[in-house]
Design an enzyme around this catalytic site. Structure first.
Site, PDB file in Angstrom:
ATOM      1  N   ARG A 180      41.008  55.702  39.809  1.00  0.00           N
ATOM      2  CA  ARG A 180      40.236  54.302  40.387  1.00  0.00           C
ATOM      3  C   ARG A 180      38.995  54.378  40.480  1.00  0.00           C
ATOM      4  O   ARG A 180      38.233  53.426  40.005  1.00  0.00           O
ATOM      5  CB  ARG A 180      41.086  53.857  41.548  1.00  0.00           C
ATOM      6  N   ASN A 221      37.102  35.625  44.944  1.00  0.00           N
ATOM      7  CA  ASN A 221      38.349  35.953  44.154  1.00  0.00           C
ATOM      8  C   ASN A 221      39.195  34.646  44.625  1.00  0.00           C
ATOM      9  O   ASN A 221      38.859  34.096  45.610  1.00  0.00           O
ATOM     10  CB  ASN A 221      39.124  37.321  44.921  1.00  0.00           C
ATOM     11  N   HIS A 238      43.324  33.488  45.461  1.00  0.00           N
ATOM     12  CA  HIS A 238      44.510  34.328  45.593  1.00  0.00           C
ATOM     13  C   HIS A 238      45.564  32.997  45.704  1.00  0.00           C
ATOM     14  O   HIS A 238      45.186  32.249  46.620  1.00  0.00           O
ATOM     15  CB  HIS A 238      44.319  35.075  46.843  1.00  0.00           C
ATOM     16  N   THR A 258      36.129  41.763  50.170  1.00  0.00           N
ATOM     17  CA  THR A 258      35.595  42.648  51.028  1.00  0.00           C
ATOM     18  C   THR A 258      36.666  43.896  50.648  1.00  0.00           C
ATOM     19  O   THR A 258      37.376  43.637  49.846  1.00  0.00           O
ATOM     20  CB  THR A 258      35.618  42.393  52.397  1.00  0.00           C
ATOM     21  N   GLU A 300      38.871  44.867  52.403  1.00  0.00           N
ATOM     22  CA  GLU A 300      40.272  44.546  52.614  1.00  0.00           C
ATOM     23  C   GLU A 300      41.209  43.847  51.675  1.00  0.00           C
ATOM     24  O   GLU A 300      40.617  42.873  51.420  1.00  0.00           O
ATOM     25  CB  GLU A 300      40.307  43.976  54.091  1.00  0.00           C
ATOM     26  N   LEU A 301      42.087  44.153  51.194  1.00  0.00           N
ATOM     27  CA  LEU A 301      42.846  43.372  50.077  1.00  0.00           C
ATOM     28  C   LEU A 301      43.049  41.996  50.426  1.00  0.00           C
ATOM     29  O   LEU A 301      43.878  41.912  51.482  1.00  0.00           O
ATOM     30  CB  LEU A 301      44.133  44.290  49.799  1.00  0.00           C
ATOM     31  N   ASP A 302      42.671  41.181  49.605  1.00  0.00           N
ATOM     32  CA  ASP A 302      42.852  39.523  49.954  1.00  0.00           C
ATOM     33  C   ASP A 302      42.367  39.483  51.332  1.00  0.00           C
ATOM     34  O   ASP A 302      43.070  38.382  51.867  1.00  0.00           O
ATOM     35  CB  ASP A 302      44.484  39.430  49.701  1.00  0.00           C
TER      36      ASP A 302
END
Length: 204
Positions: A64, A106, A108, A140, A142-144
């Site tokens: 990744r 993003n 979502h 950031t 932190e995912l979503d």
């Protein structure tokens, strides 16, 4: 403002941003579109609009971190003021998100903080929610989990399926994502101390 859009698929939100720029509703222009998957519809959309299109296949990288390093190198050659993730289906490393913090957005398909991650429409239906929707947020580590900028809500009907819910949410995505991009390009939308501000006022 110079905008770079990251995609993984069909690019309908990309098209909404392209249209917003072309119609003068976004005070910026897209200088490049990058996909982590080859030969997707979104790359065609970019090429048809005269926008430079790049493929960086994540499968060609052994980690990744290696992919994110190559992605950052490609992005930096385009010198963007704003990074837009439009259906970009990759979990980004903290080092990558920190590099572009405050200038990466993003979208979502849920009313965050509800339902981060995948299968949001299915989860909303299974929970018996009366409303569902979509959130534009700053990215950031932190995912979503970055600060929300704007949300659109829709009612959940008794006969809704994942497909009908997804279609109605997508309509709202195409409205609020160009709006958020315009606020950023106008200098009205900023991120300070992990808080999204519009005209200097915190967004709830």
């Amino acid at each position: 403002m110079r905008i770079v859009v990251l995609i993984s698929g069909g690019g309908s939100n990309l098209q909404a941003i392209i249209d917003g720029c072309n119609q003068g509703n976004i005070a910026g222009h897209i200088v490049g579109v990058i996909s982590n998957r080859p030969q997707v519809k979104g790359l065609e959309r970019a090429t048809q609009s005269g926008i430079a299109a790049y493929t960086l296949d994540h499968k060609a990288f052994d980690s990744r971190e290696a992919f994110d390093d190559a992605l950052a190198a490609q992005i930096d050659t385009l010198k963007p003021d704003l990074l837009i993730l439009a259906g970009f289906m990759r979990i980004l490393t903290p080092a990558f998100t920190q590099r572009y913090v405050g200038k990466m957005l993003n979208i979502h398909p849920s009313l965050l903080p509800k339902y981060p991650g995948l299968h949001t429409h299915k989860r909303a239906l299974e929970a018996g929610d009366s409303e569902h929707g979509v959130t534009v947020h700053f990215v950031t580590a932190e995912l979503d989990g970055g600060p929300a900028v704007i949300q659109a809500k829709i009612p959940v009907h008794a006969d809704d399926t994942e497909a009908t819910l997804a279609a109605r949410v997508l309509e709202q995505e195409h409205i609020i994502y160009p709006q958020a991009a315009q606020w950023f390009c106008q200098g009205r939308l900023t991120l300070q101390n992990n808080t999204a501000l519009l005209d200097g006022q915190p967004l709830n």
